[in-house]
Every structure is written in C-alpha cells, then in structure tokens.
Design an enzyme around this catalytic site. Structure first.
Site, PDB file in Angstrom:
ATOM      1  N   LYS A 185       0.880  -1.322  -0.095  1.00  0.00           N
ATOM      2  CA  LYS A 185       0.027   0.024   0.121  1.00  0.00           C
ATOM      3  C   LYS A 185       0.902   0.957   0.013  1.00  0.00           C
ATOM      4  CE  LYS A 185      -2.087   3.028   1.949  1.00  0.00           C
ATOM      5  NZ  LYS A 185      -1.910   4.533   1.659  1.00  0.00           N
ATOM      6  N   GLY A 238       6.420   5.537   8.351  1.00  0.00           N
ATOM      7  CA  GLY A 238       5.440   6.758   8.109  1.00  0.00           C
ATOM      8  C   GLY A 238       5.479   7.545   9.610  1.00  0.00           C
ATOM      9  N   SER A 239       4.748   8.445   9.986  1.00  0.00           N
ATOM     10  CA  SER A 239       4.635   9.194  11.132  1.00  0.00           C
ATOM     11  C   SER A 239       4.459   8.171  12.310  1.00  0.00           C
ATOM     12  CB  SER A 239       3.592  10.346  11.269  1.00  0.00           C
ATOM     13  OG  SER A 239       2.208   9.584  11.011  1.00  0.00           O
ATOM     14  N   THR A 242       0.677   7.516  13.198  1.00  0.00           N
ATOM     15  CA  THR A 242      -0.091   6.671  12.082  1.00  0.00           C
ATOM     16  C   THR A 242       0.532   5.075  12.714  1.00  0.00           C
ATOM     17  OG1 THR A 242      -0.060   8.209  10.454  1.00  0.00           O
ATOM     18  CG2 THR A 242      -0.587   5.910   9.952  1.00  0.00           C
ATOM     19  N   GLY A 243       1.747   5.294  12.927  1.00  0.00           N
ATOM     20  CA  GLY A 243       2.359   4.043  13.253  1.00  0.00           C
ATOM     21  C   GLY A 243       1.879   3.272  14.487  1.00  0.00           C
ATOM     22  N   GLU A 260       8.958   1.931  11.022  1.00  0.00           N
ATOM     23  CA  GLU A 260       9.864   2.844  10.912  1.00  0.00           C
ATOM     24  C   GLU A 260       9.488   4.291  10.845  1.00  0.00           C
ATOM     25  OE1 GLU A 260      11.989   5.588   9.829  1.00  0.00           O
ATOM     26  OE2 GLU A 260      12.313   4.844   7.773  1.00  0.00           O
ATOM     27  N   CYS A 294      12.702  11.252   7.324  1.00  0.00           N
ATOM     28  CA  CYS A 294      12.558  10.737   8.833  1.00  0.00           C
ATOM     29  C   CYS A 294      13.773  11.158   9.442  1.00  0.00           C
ATOM     30  CB  CYS A 294      11.953   9.405   8.920  1.00  0.00           C
ATOM     31  SG  CYS A 294      12.880   8.219   7.986  1.00  0.00           S
ATOM     32  N   GLU A 393       8.846  16.866  14.806  1.00  0.00           N
ATOM     33  CA  GLU A 393       9.271  16.944  13.547  1.00  0.00           C
ATOM     34  C   GLU A 393       8.578  17.487  12.264  1.00  0.00           C
ATOM     35  OE1 GLU A 393      10.409  12.784  10.809  1.00  0.00           O
ATOM     36  OE2 GLU A 393       8.381  13.101  11.613  1.00  0.00           O
TER      37      GLU A 393
END
Length: 502
Positions: A185, A238-239, A242-243, A260, A294, A393
């Site tokens: 995805k 991702g962020s 969301t992780g 990650e 990141c 971030e």
C-alpha cells in the site's frame, strides 16, 4: 515537454483490476499545483481480494511455485526486476520527480538504489539455500536438531511518499526474497512509480499474487490491511502517530509489526572541524529530499566557540541553494509534496517566531516561484528546548540551531528528544566521535557525514522512532520464521513413565 502519466488500475493477482468502488485519486504536480493524472483508490473490498490472491500464491502447487521454492529460484525474479529498473531508470526518475517534487538528480540516484536493493536481496535469497537445515549443537547426543527458515506468510507493506519506490523496495525486496507474498500500500500522495513496479512484475513474469499493489487512502486501504485477519505481518514507514494506529490494529490479531517512524535527529559539530565541509554536511543532512526525510538531522548542535562563524557560513550556503522545478538542471531543492504539507511547514516556522526564536533566513515562498509548494530552506536560532521547533518533526527544509560548551552537554542535548532514529557527529577527533556515537540513544550514527544509507547495513530506530530493522540481513529476517526440528536418535525407550503391567 509534458511527461506522460501512465493510467493504471490496482495490481492484483498479476493483473490490472479496477477498484471495486471505481474510486480514483488525482495526482497533483507539487511544482505546478496542477492535476496531471490520477491513480486508483483501493478500499477494504480490494484489500480482501488482494490478500486472498497473495494467500493463493503462497499455496499454489503446494508452495513450490514460490514459498517453498529455492532462494535461487526467487533470486532470478529479483534480478530481473533490478534489470528492468535500470532499463527504465530515466522514465521512473521523471515520474518520481513530478509526483513528489524530488529533484530529478536525487530521483535518479534513488532508482540506482532501488535496483541495488533488489540485487542485494537476490544475493540474500541465494544464500538462504545454504542456511537451510543448519544444525544446532545440543548437550545430549541422543537428540539431533536442525533449523528450517520459512517465509512468514502474507505480509502487508505500507510505504511513504518521500522515497516512493525506494522505501517500498526496502520492504518488497526482502519480503519476496524470503518467500512471502505481499500486498503493498504505497502513499496516496506518491504512487506512480510503485504502480510501474507492477508493470515490471508483469514483464518479468513474477508469479501472480506474489506482489499486489494497492494505492489508496490510509483510513480505507491502509487500515484494512493492518487489521486484516489473513495478513501475517505488517511493515510500516511513516509518522509516529499513524504507526501507533497501525500497531493497535495489528495487535488485534497478534501479528508482528516493523515500524520505521519519525525523527528529530541531532547533528553535533565540534570546534576542530573544517567549517565549510561541516556546513555542507549540515545542509545535506537537513535539506536533502527537500527536507522531507525521517532521519533529517534537523537539530544542529554547534560548539559555542565556532557558532558565530559557522552559522554565518551556514546562512550564506543556504541562500546559495538552487530552488527550482525538480526537472530543471542543477535543482537542489524542489517543492514540498502537497499543499497540506506546505501549510504545515509554514506553520512550524511561524510558531517558532511566535515562541521567540529567530529565523535567520528562509521559511517562506521564494520570490521567483509564484506557483508550486516551494519553501526557502530555513535556519532558526535562539531556540530553547521547550519550543515546538526543537521537539517536533517538521518534515520540511527547516533547521534549528543550538550551541553547547562541553561534550557532555552536546550528548545531553542530542538525546533530548522522544525520537531515536539517527544522529551525526562531526569532529577530527575520532576517539571523541566514538564516545559520542556510543552515548547517543539512536539506531544509526553518522560520523563526519550525514544521511548516507546502504542496503547492506541495518536501518531503524528506538523510542518513538519505532522498532525492528530494515535492510541488510536483518531486513530479510523480518520476513522469516525459524522452525526447529528435533529428532530422538536412540532406539531405547524414553523411560520416564512406568509401563503398565502385562
């Protein structure tokens, strides 16, 4: 000359298939703010179909077509994909540049890395054959033990928009090398090159269902994939926010995850450096990939004795960076990926000002670019550790600066973050570099540089930057189960229970 945008559907079971709900998402060129095409938008119904296709691919011909085939067999497909990436490098790099705003030279570099990652994982796949049935030394000679390495199964791979094809490859290549079947995805903000990977898989004859590619919105496609009961593992980049959601969804079925996530990495500059060299690495560490990375070393810690000279040169170098359309020759900073991300970065800069920080340069639209999501790279000083710009971030070309007096203070400031992905230390004193590298609480440290990444070395963080490792042999192990097989060798009865009387 306009770059043609291929019109693709979802890539499921080796074929292009229209989404069940027929939804599509516009593709906006961040350099022009114009719609240049569209991509399919998967929903939960499409995820179900793709996962079923992946499961069938694992079981086809009793697993002999893929899951239980030799590593050498799978390696042939990985090498063929790598060869096609090289062949299509120019086309793929241009698509990437207009899709996410990355300078064309960077995008071309990424394509080299994509091909290299598939080649490297082909090597690992071949090496797996020699590792199968490895014996384990046991303390009892009446038993013999060996190990079988098996693919973990159907894996869901959720990749970001800043390195669209490369970050996907970091997951796809080792998953396929291990014998898994995958549902990828990619981010809905940059999926063009990932869809072209589907076309490449068709061209090289990858068995149907081994790799399925489903662009779509996170809440509709990503969430369905993360929570799917027939997916055996999730790998997400991702962020951190969301992780956390991905991890929660995966936990409902107790499936393993690799995360990650974000970062707020320090770069520590001591007073024994060549200032111009250190300035360039500082810029590269924060402004590479338009600052959307990141691992960006976006917190500069510079020794107080050289701070004035260093920051003065830093500003001059920053103002000399060429900001332009990503396709323009010599571009070193392109646009932010989207309008929403553009506004977010500008908000970070304005908040820093309101909190009392000083913006020495940048942080606003370049005067020569009226259209596109462009932001001049920003250098921000007079930063305190309580400010948002120090803690959060940004994911844009924004560097905050703070000074230190001692090595101990530098380490304390470097570790003053919830994140733990990466850090850089620059000094001519290699013993000092070694001390600081060990003391920084991160997963990756660069010495006298910032941001080099090689597919042979492990990648991943600590704390809110996630857990697990991608790349290297560690990346392959993410997609494997290890089964022990232990055999009793003696002809004698075990003799633990007393036998019944005759």
């Amino acid at each position: 000359m306009a770059i043609p945008i291929p019109s693709r559907q979802l890539f499921i079971d080796g074929e292009w298939r229209e989404p069940v709900k027929k939804n599509r998402i516009p593709v906006i060129n961040p350099a022009t703010e114009l719609i240049i095409g569209d991509i399919p938008a998967a929903t939960a119904e499409d995820v179900d179909i793709a996962v079923e296709a992946a499961r069938k691919a694992l079981k086809r011909n009793g697993g002999k077509d893929w899951a239980s085939a030799s590593g050498a067999h799978r390696a042939k497909y990985l090498r063929a994909i790598a060869s096609k990436i090289v062949e299509k490098k120019s086309e793929l790099a241009k698509l990437e540049a207009i899709d996410c705003g990355k300078p064309l030279e960077e995008a071309a570099w990424d394509m080299d890395d994509v091909a290299g990652c598939f080649e490297y994982n082909a090597d690992l796949a071949e090496a797996l054959d020699k590792k199968q049935n490895a014996s384990v030394t046991l303390p009892m000679d009446t038993f013999k033990c060996h190990l079988i390495r098996e693919p973990i199964g159907v894996v869901g791979l959720i990749s970001p928009w800043n390195y669209p094809l490369l970050m996907a490859t970091w997951k796809v290549a080792p998953a396929l090398a291990a014998g898994c079947a995958a549902v990828l995805k990619p981010s809905e903000m940059a999926s063009l090159t990932c869809l072209e990977l589907g076309e490449i898989c068709k061209e090289v004859g990858l068995p149907p269902g081994v790799l399925n590619i489903l662009p779509g919105l996170g809440p509709e496609a990503g969430a369905s994939l993360a929570s799917h009961p027939d997916v055996d593992k999730i790998a997400f980049t991702g962020s951190s926010v969301t992780g956390s959601k991905v991890m929660t969804a995966a936990a409902q079925n107790l499936k393993p995850v690799t995360l990650e996530l974000g970062g707020k990495s320090p770069i520590v500059i001591f007073n024994d450096v060549d200032i111009d060299k250190a300035v360039e690495w500082t810029l590269f560490g924060c402004f590479w990939t338009n600052g959307q990375i990141c691992s960006a070393t976006s917190r500069l810690l510079v020794h107080e004795s050289i701070a004035d000279e260093f920051v003065d040169k830093l500003v001059k170098w920053t103002k000399n960076i060429k900001i332009s359309d990503p396709l323009e020759e010599g571009c070193r900073l392109g646009p932010i990926v989207s309008g929403s991300q553009y506004e977010k970065v500008l908000k970070f800069v304005s908040t820093a000002k309101s909190e009392g920080a000083t913006v020495l340069c940048g942080g606003e639209r370049p005067p020569h670019l009226e259209k596109g999501f462009y932001i001049e790279p920003a250098i921000i000083t007079n930063v305190s550790t309580s400010m948002q710009i120090w803690k959060d971030e940004v994911f844009g070309p924004v560097l905050c600066v703070k000074t230190f007096a001692t090595e101990e203070e530098a380490i304390e400031l470097g570790n003053d973050t919830h994140y733990g992905l990466a850090a850089a230390v620059i000094s001519d004193d290699l013993e000092r570099c070694d001390r600081v590298s060990k003391a920084l609480d991160v997963g990756c440290v660069w010495v006298n540089c910032s941001q080099p990444c090689f597919c042979q070395a492990p990648w991943g963080g600590k704390k809110r930057s996630g857990f697990g490792r991608e790349l290297g042999e560690w990346g392959l192990e993410n997609y494997q189960n290890v089964k022990q097989v232990t055999r009793y060798l003696s002809d004698e009865a075990w003799g633990w229970y007393k036998p019944p009387s005759q």
